[in-house]
Scaffold this active site. Structure first.
Site, PDB file in Angstrom:
ATOM      1  N   GLU A 126     -35.028 -60.181  16.338  1.00  0.00           N
ATOM      2  CA  GLU A 126     -34.391 -60.993  15.298  1.00  0.00           C
ATOM      3  C   GLU A 126     -35.192 -60.942  14.004  1.00  0.00           C
ATOM      4  O   GLU A 126     -34.639 -60.779  12.905  1.00  0.00           O
ATOM      5  CB  GLU A 126     -34.269 -62.444  15.781  1.00  0.00           C
ATOM      6  N   LYS A 149     -34.498 -71.201  28.115  1.00  0.00           N
ATOM      7  CA  LYS A 149     -33.900 -70.151  27.296  1.00  0.00           C
ATOM      8  C   LYS A 149     -34.999 -69.389  26.547  1.00  0.00           C
ATOM      9  O   LYS A 149     -35.918 -69.983  25.987  1.00  0.00           O
ATOM     10  CB  LYS A 149     -32.927 -70.769  26.300  1.00  0.00           C
ATOM     11  N   SER A 169     -35.194 -72.473  22.760  1.00  0.00           N
ATOM     12  CA  SER A 169     -34.275 -73.538  22.391  1.00  0.00           C
ATOM     13  C   SER A 169     -34.965 -74.886  22.461  1.00  0.00           C
ATOM     14  O   SER A 169     -35.804 -75.118  23.339  1.00  0.00           O
ATOM     15  CB  SER A 169     -33.057 -73.544  23.323  1.00  0.00           C
ATOM     16  N   THR A 183     -19.252 -46.746  23.180  1.00  0.00           N
ATOM     17  CA  THR A 183     -18.824 -46.456  21.817  1.00  0.00           C
ATOM     18  C   THR A 183     -17.701 -47.427  21.466  1.00  0.00           C
ATOM     19  O   THR A 183     -16.903 -47.790  22.330  1.00  0.00           O
ATOM     20  CB  THR A 183     -18.315 -45.005  21.675  1.00  0.00           C
ATOM     21  N   HIS A 184     -17.653 -47.872  20.225  1.00  0.00           N
ATOM     22  CA  HIS A 184     -16.703 -48.910  19.804  1.00  0.00           C
ATOM     23  C   HIS A 184     -16.894 -50.190  20.616  1.00  0.00           C
ATOM     24  O   HIS A 184     -15.959 -50.975  20.783  1.00  0.00           O
ATOM     25  CB  HIS A 184     -15.251 -48.438  19.938  1.00  0.00           C
ATOM     26  N   THR A 189     -50.859 -51.123 -21.656  1.00  0.00           N
ATOM     27  CA  THR A 189     -50.102 -51.563 -20.481  1.00  0.00           C
ATOM     28  C   THR A 189     -49.047 -50.520 -20.124  1.00  0.00           C
ATOM     29  O   THR A 189     -48.744 -50.298 -18.945  1.00  0.00           O
ATOM     30  CB  THR A 189     -49.421 -52.916 -20.759  1.00  0.00           C
TER      31      THR A 189
END
Length: 466
Positions: free
Chosen positions: A330, A323, A317, A186-187, A140
Protein backbone atom coordinates in the site's frame (compact mmCIF):
# COMPACT_ATOMS: atom_id res chain seq x y z
CA UNK A 1 25.76 38.34 24.29
CA UNK A 2 23.08 39.78 21.93
CA UNK A 3 20.69 37.39 20.17
CA UNK A 4 21.11 39.07 16.80
CA UNK A 5 23.64 40.95 14.71
CA UNK A 6 22.90 43.66 12.17
CA UNK A 7 23.86 43.03 8.55
CA UNK A 8 23.39 45.26 5.53
CA UNK A 9 22.64 44.37 1.90
CA UNK A 10 21.51 46.45 -1.07
CA UNK A 11 18.08 46.94 0.53
CA UNK A 12 19.44 48.16 3.85
CA UNK A 13 19.94 46.79 7.35
CA UNK A 14 18.36 43.62 8.73
CA UNK A 15 18.75 41.59 11.90
CA UNK A 16 20.31 38.14 11.65
CA UNK A 17 20.61 35.57 14.48
CA UNK A 18 23.97 36.14 16.12
CA UNK A 19 25.14 32.54 15.75
CA UNK A 20 23.85 32.02 12.18
CA UNK A 21 26.28 31.29 9.41
CA UNK A 22 23.82 32.75 6.91
CA UNK A 23 23.43 36.49 6.38
CA UNK A 24 21.15 39.31 5.28
CA UNK A 25 19.80 37.89 2.04
CA UNK A 26 18.96 34.58 3.68
CA UNK A 27 17.22 36.41 6.52
CA UNK A 28 15.05 38.23 3.97
CA UNK A 29 14.20 34.92 2.29
CA UNK A 30 13.12 33.44 5.62
CA UNK A 31 10.74 36.35 6.10
CA UNK A 32 9.49 36.32 2.51
CA UNK A 33 8.91 32.58 2.04
CA UNK A 34 7.36 30.89 5.11
CA UNK A 35 5.59 28.50 2.73
CA UNK A 36 6.04 24.79 3.39
CA UNK A 37 8.53 24.34 6.19
CA UNK A 38 10.48 22.06 3.82
CA UNK A 39 14.20 22.76 3.41
CA UNK A 40 16.59 21.93 0.61
CA UNK A 41 17.55 18.32 0.02
CA UNK A 42 20.94 17.36 1.49
CA UNK A 43 21.92 16.30 -2.03
CA UNK A 44 21.29 19.82 -3.33
CA UNK A 45 23.21 21.39 -0.44
CA UNK A 46 26.16 19.08 -1.07
CA UNK A 47 26.06 19.79 -4.80
CA UNK A 48 26.10 23.55 -4.22
CA UNK A 49 29.07 23.19 -1.88
CA UNK A 50 30.95 21.08 -4.41
CA UNK A 51 30.42 23.77 -7.04
CA UNK A 52 31.72 26.47 -4.70
CA UNK A 53 34.77 24.34 -3.95
CA UNK A 54 35.43 23.75 -7.64
CA UNK A 55 34.95 27.43 -8.51
CA UNK A 56 37.20 28.65 -5.70
CA UNK A 57 39.93 26.26 -6.77
CA UNK A 58 39.67 27.48 -10.37
CA UNK A 59 39.61 31.15 -9.39
CA UNK A 60 42.56 30.73 -7.05
CA UNK A 61 44.59 28.96 -9.74
CA UNK A 62 43.84 31.84 -12.14
CA UNK A 63 44.89 34.46 -9.57
CA UNK A 64 41.37 35.89 -9.28
CA UNK A 65 41.13 35.34 -5.52
CA UNK A 66 43.97 34.95 -3.05
CA UNK A 67 45.34 31.61 -1.93
CA UNK A 68 44.14 32.40 1.60
CA UNK A 69 40.61 33.09 0.36
CA UNK A 70 40.58 30.07 -1.95
CA UNK A 71 41.78 27.68 0.76
CA UNK A 72 39.24 28.94 3.30
CA UNK A 73 36.35 28.66 0.83
CA UNK A 74 37.39 25.16 -0.14
CA UNK A 75 37.66 24.06 3.50
CA UNK A 76 34.24 25.49 4.35
CA UNK A 77 32.70 23.89 1.27
CA UNK A 78 34.20 20.51 2.10
CA UNK A 79 32.76 20.65 5.60
CA UNK A 80 29.31 21.12 4.05
CA UNK A 81 29.88 18.28 1.60
CA UNK A 82 30.65 16.06 4.58
CA UNK A 83 27.36 16.98 6.27
CA UNK A 84 28.29 19.86 8.56
CA UNK A 85 26.41 23.18 8.79
CA UNK A 86 23.31 21.90 6.97
CA UNK A 87 21.11 23.39 9.70
CA UNK A 88 22.14 26.83 8.41
CA UNK A 89 20.51 26.16 5.03
CA UNK A 90 17.13 27.48 6.04
CA UNK A 91 15.43 28.74 2.87
CA UNK A 92 12.09 27.11 2.05
CA UNK A 93 12.01 24.91 -1.06
CA UNK A 94 9.33 27.27 -2.43
CA UNK A 95 11.27 30.47 -2.81
CA UNK A 96 12.41 33.18 -5.20
CA UNK A 97 12.64 32.18 -8.86
CA UNK A 98 15.77 30.49 -10.23
CA UNK A 99 16.94 29.56 -6.73
CA UNK A 100 18.54 32.93 -5.93
CA UNK A 101 17.61 32.64 -2.24
CA UNK A 102 19.13 29.20 -1.72
CA UNK A 103 22.18 30.16 -3.78
CA UNK A 104 22.79 33.23 -1.61
CA UNK A 105 22.14 31.12 1.49
CA UNK A 106 25.02 28.95 0.26
CA UNK A 107 27.29 31.89 -0.52
CA UNK A 108 26.66 33.40 2.93
CA UNK A 109 27.17 30.18 4.88
CA UNK A 110 30.44 29.45 3.08
CA UNK A 111 31.62 33.07 3.41
CA UNK A 112 30.90 33.18 7.13
CA UNK A 113 32.40 29.77 7.83
CA UNK A 114 35.46 30.63 5.71
CA UNK A 115 35.65 33.92 7.62
CA UNK A 116 35.73 31.99 10.88
CA UNK A 117 38.57 29.90 9.49
CA UNK A 118 40.41 33.18 8.76
CA UNK A 119 39.69 34.49 12.25
CA UNK A 120 36.66 36.71 11.58
CA UNK A 121 33.25 36.43 13.32
CA UNK A 122 30.15 35.86 11.16
CA UNK A 123 28.81 38.94 9.42
CA UNK A 124 32.19 40.69 9.10
CA UNK A 125 32.98 39.99 5.41
CA UNK A 126 36.23 42.01 5.46
CA UNK A 127 38.55 39.22 4.39
CA UNK A 128 36.00 37.26 2.41
CA UNK A 129 32.66 38.31 0.93
CA UNK A 130 29.72 36.10 -0.21
CA UNK A 131 29.36 37.83 -3.59
CA UNK A 132 32.85 39.10 -4.32
CA UNK A 133 34.78 35.96 -3.43
CA UNK A 134 32.59 32.87 -2.87
CA UNK A 135 30.52 33.79 -5.94
CA UNK A 136 33.34 35.16 -8.08
CA UNK A 137 32.63 34.60 -11.78
CA UNK A 138 29.32 32.89 -11.01
CA UNK A 139 25.60 33.56 -11.21
CA UNK A 140 22.60 31.77 -9.78
CA UNK A 141 21.70 31.25 -13.43
CA UNK A 142 24.58 28.89 -14.09
CA UNK A 143 25.20 27.61 -10.55
CA UNK A 144 21.65 26.47 -9.72
CA UNK A 145 21.04 24.39 -12.88
CA UNK A 146 24.47 22.83 -12.41
CA UNK A 147 23.69 22.06 -8.76
CA UNK A 148 20.28 20.63 -9.65
CA UNK A 149 21.82 18.24 -12.16
CA UNK A 150 24.68 17.22 -9.90
CA UNK A 151 22.34 16.72 -6.93
CA UNK A 152 20.17 14.42 -9.03
CA UNK A 153 23.21 12.37 -10.03
CA UNK A 154 24.22 12.13 -6.38
CA UNK A 155 20.73 11.07 -5.27
CA UNK A 156 20.48 8.43 -7.98
CA UNK A 157 23.63 6.80 -6.64
CA UNK A 158 21.53 5.85 -3.61
CA UNK A 159 18.58 4.63 -5.70
CA UNK A 160 20.53 2.36 -8.07
CA UNK A 161 21.71 -0.21 -5.50
CA UNK A 162 18.21 -0.35 -4.00
CA UNK A 163 16.78 -1.14 -7.44
CA UNK A 164 19.47 -3.79 -7.94
CA UNK A 165 18.63 -5.38 -4.59
CA UNK A 166 14.89 -5.30 -5.26
CA UNK A 167 15.35 -6.94 -8.66
CA UNK A 168 17.61 -9.58 -7.09
CA UNK A 169 15.02 -10.36 -4.40
CA UNK A 170 12.23 -10.66 -6.96
CA UNK A 171 14.43 -12.92 -9.08
CA UNK A 172 15.20 -15.10 -6.05
CA UNK A 173 11.46 -15.53 -5.55
CA UNK A 174 11.07 -16.34 -9.25
CA UNK A 175 13.53 -19.18 -8.85
CA UNK A 176 11.96 -20.33 -5.57
CA UNK A 177 8.48 -20.41 -7.13
CA UNK A 178 9.46 -21.77 -10.57
CA UNK A 179 7.55 -25.06 -10.15
CA UNK A 180 4.43 -23.66 -8.47
CA UNK A 181 1.54 -23.85 -10.94
CA UNK A 182 -1.32 -21.38 -10.75
CA UNK A 183 -4.04 -19.94 -12.94
CA UNK A 184 -3.18 -16.99 -15.07
CA UNK A 185 -5.68 -14.15 -15.15
CA UNK A 186 -6.46 -11.63 -17.86
CA UNK A 187 -9.28 -9.07 -17.63
CA UNK A 188 -9.47 -10.31 -14.01
CA UNK A 189 -10.94 -13.54 -15.42
CA UNK A 190 -9.59 -17.08 -15.70
CA UNK A 191 -6.73 -17.50 -18.15
CA UNK A 192 -4.38 -20.33 -19.02
CA UNK A 193 -1.95 -21.61 -16.39
CA UNK A 194 1.31 -19.92 -15.52
CA UNK A 195 3.83 -20.51 -12.77
CA UNK A 196 4.17 -18.19 -9.82
CA UNK A 197 7.86 -18.05 -10.71
CA UNK A 198 7.05 -16.74 -14.17
CA UNK A 199 4.97 -13.95 -12.66
CA UNK A 200 7.79 -12.93 -10.35
CA UNK A 201 10.37 -13.13 -13.12
CA UNK A 202 8.28 -10.62 -15.08
CA UNK A 203 8.36 -8.28 -12.06
CA UNK A 204 12.14 -8.68 -11.96
CA UNK A 205 12.53 -7.64 -15.58
CA UNK A 206 10.21 -4.65 -15.10
CA UNK A 207 12.41 -3.27 -12.31
CA UNK A 208 15.58 -3.95 -14.29
CA UNK A 209 14.20 -2.15 -17.35
CA UNK A 210 13.21 0.87 -15.25
CA UNK A 211 16.68 0.98 -13.71
CA UNK A 212 18.28 0.95 -17.14
CA UNK A 213 15.91 3.66 -18.40
CA UNK A 214 16.66 5.98 -15.47
CA UNK A 215 20.40 5.48 -15.89
CA UNK A 216 20.22 6.27 -19.62
CA UNK A 217 18.29 9.49 -19.09
CA UNK A 218 20.64 10.55 -16.28
CA UNK A 219 23.56 10.67 -18.70
CA UNK A 220 22.28 14.01 -20.02
CA UNK A 221 22.68 15.51 -16.53
CA UNK A 222 26.45 15.36 -16.93
CA UNK A 223 26.43 18.20 -19.46
CA UNK A 224 26.77 21.43 -17.48
CA UNK A 225 26.37 25.14 -18.12
CA UNK A 226 28.72 26.20 -15.32
CA UNK A 227 30.69 29.20 -16.55
CA UNK A 228 27.79 30.67 -18.45
CA UNK A 229 27.33 33.36 -15.79
CA UNK A 230 24.14 35.42 -16.12
CA UNK A 231 22.80 34.62 -19.61
CA UNK A 232 25.20 32.03 -21.01
CA UNK A 233 27.81 34.48 -22.35
CA UNK A 234 30.35 33.93 -19.58
CA UNK A 235 30.35 37.57 -18.46
CA UNK A 236 32.88 38.27 -15.66
CA UNK A 237 34.59 34.90 -16.07
CA UNK A 238 38.16 34.14 -17.10
CA UNK A 239 38.45 32.36 -20.48
CA UNK A 240 39.94 29.31 -18.74
CA UNK A 241 37.58 29.31 -15.77
CA UNK A 242 34.79 27.22 -17.28
CA UNK A 243 36.89 24.20 -18.16
CA UNK A 244 38.94 24.34 -14.97
CA UNK A 245 35.87 24.61 -12.77
CA UNK A 246 34.15 21.66 -14.45
CA UNK A 247 37.32 19.56 -14.34
CA UNK A 248 37.58 20.33 -10.63
CA UNK A 249 33.92 19.48 -10.11
CA UNK A 250 34.39 16.14 -11.88
CA UNK A 251 37.21 15.26 -9.51
CA UNK A 252 35.38 16.48 -6.39
CA UNK A 253 32.07 14.78 -7.22
CA UNK A 254 33.42 11.59 -8.74
CA UNK A 255 31.29 11.99 -11.88
CA UNK A 256 32.50 12.48 -15.43
CA UNK A 257 31.14 15.93 -16.19
CA UNK A 258 31.51 18.05 -19.32
CA UNK A 259 30.84 21.62 -20.45
CA UNK A 260 27.58 22.01 -22.33
CA UNK A 261 27.80 22.14 -26.10
CA UNK A 262 26.12 25.55 -25.93
CA UNK A 263 25.95 27.62 -22.75
CA UNK A 264 22.79 29.42 -23.82
CA UNK A 265 21.06 26.08 -24.34
CA UNK A 266 22.21 24.87 -20.92
CA UNK A 267 20.69 27.94 -19.30
CA UNK A 268 17.43 28.02 -21.24
CA UNK A 269 16.58 24.31 -21.37
CA UNK A 270 15.93 21.89 -18.55
CA UNK A 271 14.97 18.98 -20.77
CA UNK A 272 17.47 16.80 -18.92
CA UNK A 273 15.49 17.21 -15.71
CA UNK A 274 12.26 16.44 -17.54
CA UNK A 275 13.79 13.23 -18.92
CA UNK A 276 14.93 11.95 -15.54
CA UNK A 277 11.67 12.91 -13.83
CA UNK A 278 9.71 11.11 -16.54
CA UNK A 279 11.85 7.99 -16.10
CA UNK A 280 11.10 8.07 -12.37
CA UNK A 281 7.43 8.38 -13.26
CA UNK A 282 7.70 5.23 -15.40
CA UNK A 283 9.21 3.40 -12.45
CA UNK A 284 6.33 4.65 -10.31
CA UNK A 285 3.77 3.34 -12.79
CA UNK A 286 5.37 -0.10 -12.78
CA UNK A 287 5.54 -0.10 -8.98
CA UNK A 288 1.84 0.70 -8.71
CA UNK A 289 1.07 -2.23 -11.02
CA UNK A 290 3.32 -4.65 -9.12
CA UNK A 291 2.11 -3.52 -5.70
CA UNK A 292 -1.49 -3.98 -6.83
CA UNK A 293 -0.64 -7.51 -7.96
CA UNK A 294 0.94 -8.29 -4.60
CA UNK A 295 -2.18 -7.07 -2.84
CA UNK A 296 -4.42 -9.17 -5.08
CA UNK A 297 -2.29 -12.31 -4.84
CA UNK A 298 -2.21 -12.05 -1.05
CA UNK A 299 -5.86 -11.05 -0.64
CA UNK A 300 -8.00 -12.99 1.81
CA UNK A 301 -7.05 -15.10 3.58
CA UNK A 302 -10.46 -16.78 3.29
CA UNK A 303 -12.28 -14.62 0.74
CA UNK A 304 -9.49 -13.63 -1.65
CA UNK A 305 -6.87 -15.21 -3.89
CA UNK A 306 -4.55 -16.15 -1.01
CA UNK A 307 -1.91 -17.46 -3.41
CA UNK A 308 0.97 -15.79 -1.59
CA UNK A 309 1.57 -14.70 1.98
CA UNK A 310 3.21 -11.35 2.70
CA UNK A 311 5.05 -10.94 6.01
CA UNK A 312 2.84 -9.69 8.84
CA UNK A 313 4.21 -6.31 9.93
CA UNK A 314 1.52 -4.74 12.12
CA UNK A 315 -2.13 -5.14 13.14
CA UNK A 316 -4.36 -4.01 10.31
CA UNK A 317 -7.47 -2.76 12.01
CA UNK A 318 -8.51 -0.78 15.07
CA UNK A 319 -11.77 -2.77 15.26
CA UNK A 320 -11.32 -6.14 13.49
CA UNK A 321 -9.11 -8.43 15.62
CA UNK A 322 -6.42 -10.42 13.84
CA UNK A 323 -6.64 -8.49 10.58
CA UNK A 324 -3.28 -7.94 8.85
CA UNK A 325 -2.91 -5.65 5.84
CA UNK A 326 -0.33 -5.50 3.01
CA UNK A 327 1.03 -2.24 4.38
CA UNK A 328 4.25 -1.98 2.37
CA UNK A 329 2.50 -2.72 -0.91
CA UNK A 330 0.00 0.00 0.00
CA UNK A 331 2.81 2.39 0.92
CA UNK A 332 4.58 1.71 -2.36
CA UNK A 333 1.50 2.69 -4.35
CA UNK A 334 0.98 5.89 -2.35
CA UNK A 335 4.60 6.93 -2.79
CA UNK A 336 4.35 6.18 -6.49
CA UNK A 337 1.30 8.45 -6.73
CA UNK A 338 3.41 11.22 -5.18
CA UNK A 339 6.18 10.62 -7.72
CA UNK A 340 3.67 10.96 -10.55
CA UNK A 341 2.47 14.24 -9.05
CA UNK A 342 6.05 15.42 -8.68
CA UNK A 343 6.70 14.64 -12.32
CA UNK A 344 3.66 16.65 -13.37
CA UNK A 345 4.92 19.65 -11.38
CA UNK A 346 8.39 19.22 -12.87
CA UNK A 347 7.02 18.99 -16.41
CA UNK A 348 5.06 22.21 -15.99
CA UNK A 349 8.16 23.92 -14.56
CA UNK A 350 10.40 22.71 -17.40
CA UNK A 351 8.15 24.24 -20.06
CA UNK A 352 7.78 27.51 -18.14
CA UNK A 353 11.12 29.11 -19.04
CA UNK A 354 11.30 32.39 -20.90
CA UNK A 355 14.15 33.53 -23.13
CA UNK A 356 17.54 33.19 -21.40
CA UNK A 357 16.40 31.57 -18.14
CA UNK A 358 13.89 29.22 -16.58
CA UNK A 359 13.13 30.68 -13.15
CA UNK A 360 11.09 27.64 -12.05
CA UNK A 361 14.15 25.53 -11.23
CA UNK A 362 13.59 25.31 -7.44
CA UNK A 363 10.43 23.27 -7.93
CA UNK A 364 12.17 21.00 -10.46
CA UNK A 365 14.95 20.37 -7.97
CA UNK A 366 12.62 19.79 -5.03
CA UNK A 367 10.22 17.46 -6.82
CA UNK A 368 12.84 15.37 -8.60
CA UNK A 369 15.02 14.97 -5.53
CA UNK A 370 12.02 14.19 -3.34
CA UNK A 371 10.92 11.52 -5.82
CA UNK A 372 14.33 9.86 -5.73
CA UNK A 373 14.51 10.01 -1.94
CA UNK A 374 11.06 8.59 -1.24
CA UNK A 375 11.50 5.88 -3.89
CA UNK A 376 14.86 4.89 -2.42
CA UNK A 377 13.51 4.66 1.12
CA UNK A 378 10.26 2.95 0.14
CA UNK A 379 11.80 0.32 -2.10
CA UNK A 380 14.40 -0.53 0.51
CA UNK A 381 11.60 -1.20 2.99
CA UNK A 382 9.52 -3.11 0.44
CA UNK A 383 12.47 -5.31 -0.44
CA UNK A 384 13.82 -6.02 3.04
CA UNK A 385 10.53 -6.34 4.92
CA UNK A 386 8.11 -7.68 2.32
CA UNK A 387 9.51 -9.18 -0.88
CA UNK A 388 12.20 -11.27 0.80
CA UNK A 389 9.65 -12.77 3.18
CA UNK A 390 6.98 -13.75 0.64
CA UNK A 391 5.87 -17.38 0.80
CA UNK A 392 3.63 -19.26 -1.60
CA UNK A 393 0.35 -21.02 -0.82
CA UNK A 394 1.12 -23.90 -3.13
CA UNK A 395 -2.10 -25.77 -2.41
CA UNK A 396 -4.26 -22.76 -3.29
CA UNK A 397 -2.23 -22.10 -6.44
CA UNK A 398 -2.61 -25.72 -7.57
CA UNK A 399 -6.34 -25.62 -6.92
CA UNK A 400 -6.82 -22.60 -9.17
CA UNK A 401 -4.51 -24.06 -11.82
CA UNK A 402 -6.68 -27.16 -12.04
CA UNK A 403 -9.97 -25.26 -11.96
CA UNK A 404 -9.38 -22.48 -14.49
CA UNK A 405 -11.81 -22.75 -17.38
CA UNK A 406 -9.07 -21.56 -19.69
CA UNK A 407 -7.63 -25.08 -19.67
CA UNK A 408 -9.99 -25.54 -22.60
CA UNK A 409 -7.65 -23.39 -24.67
CA UNK A 410 -5.33 -26.38 -25.01
CA UNK A 411 -8.15 -28.27 -26.74
CA UNK A 412 -8.43 -25.80 -29.64
CA UNK A 413 -6.04 -27.69 -31.94
CA UNK A 414 -7.90 -30.97 -31.27
CA UNK A 415 -11.64 -30.18 -31.14
CA UNK A 416 -11.77 -26.59 -32.43
CA UNK A 417 -12.56 -23.25 -30.79
CA UNK A 418 -16.37 -23.60 -30.97
CA UNK A 419 -16.52 -26.98 -29.24
CA UNK A 420 -14.00 -25.82 -26.64
CA UNK A 421 -16.15 -22.74 -25.95
CA UNK A 422 -19.22 -24.94 -25.48
CA UNK A 423 -17.24 -27.05 -23.04
CA UNK A 424 -16.35 -23.93 -21.04
CA UNK A 425 -20.00 -22.89 -20.82
CA UNK A 426 -20.96 -26.31 -19.55
CA UNK A 427 -18.13 -26.25 -17.02
CA UNK A 428 -19.29 -22.91 -15.64
CA UNK A 429 -22.91 -24.04 -15.51
CA UNK A 430 -22.28 -27.45 -13.97
CA UNK A 431 -19.30 -26.74 -11.80
CA UNK A 432 -17.41 -29.66 -13.33
CA UNK A 433 -13.81 -29.10 -14.33
CA UNK A 434 -12.68 -28.99 -17.95
CA UNK A 435 -10.69 -32.18 -17.38
CA UNK A 436 -13.72 -34.01 -15.94
CA UNK A 437 -15.93 -32.97 -18.86
CA UNK A 438 -13.32 -33.93 -21.44
CA UNK A 439 -13.09 -37.34 -19.84
CA UNK A 440 -16.88 -37.74 -19.52
CA UNK A 441 -17.48 -36.82 -23.16
CA UNK A 442 -14.56 -38.98 -24.31
CA UNK A 443 -13.13 -36.06 -26.26
CA UNK A 444 -9.62 -37.33 -25.59
CA UNK A 445 -7.92 -40.50 -24.54
CA UNK A 446 -6.57 -40.75 -21.02
CA UNK A 447 -3.07 -40.44 -22.44
CA UNK A 448 -4.05 -37.28 -24.30
CA UNK A 449 -5.75 -35.82 -21.22
CA UNK A 450 -2.63 -36.42 -19.18
CA UNK A 451 -0.50 -34.73 -21.83
CA UNK A 452 -2.71 -31.99 -23.26
CA UNK A 453 -4.59 -30.88 -20.14
CA UNK A 454 -1.64 -31.00 -17.75
CA UNK A 455 -1.37 -27.35 -16.56
CA UNK A 456 2.41 -27.64 -16.32
CA UNK A 457 2.63 -28.38 -20.04
CA UNK A 458 0.77 -25.15 -20.77
CA UNK A 459 3.40 -22.92 -19.21
CA UNK A 460 5.90 -23.24 -22.05
CA UNK A 461 5.77 -23.90 -25.81
CA UNK A 462 5.46 -27.53 -26.82
CA UNK A 463 5.09 -29.30 -30.14
CA UNK A 464 1.61 -30.68 -30.79
CA UNK A 465 1.19 -34.44 -30.49
CA UNK A 466 -1.36 -36.10 -32.75
Amino acid sequence: MPDTRTETDSLGAIEVPADALYGAQTARAIANFPISGLKASPFLIRALAMIKHAAAEANESLGLITKEQGSAIQQAAQEIVHGRHHDHFVVDVFQAGAGVSLHMNTNEVIANRAGQILGEPPGTYKKLHPNDHVNYGQSTNDVFPTAMRLATLLALEDLYPVLNDLAASLDAKAREFKDILKAGRTHMQDAVPITLGQEFRAYTVAIQKCHQHIARTAESLRELGLGGSAVGTGLNTHPDYRQRAIDNLSRISGFELAPAEDLRYAMQSNAAMADVSAALRTLALELIRISNDLRLLSSGPNTGFNEIHLPSLQPGSSIMPGKVNPVLAELTAMVAFQVIGNDTATAYAVQAGQLELNVMMPTMAHNTLQSITILTNTLRQLDHHSIRGITANQERCAHYAARTIALATALNPYIGYAKAAALVKESVASGQSIVALAREKKLLTEEQIAEILDPKNMTEPRARKS
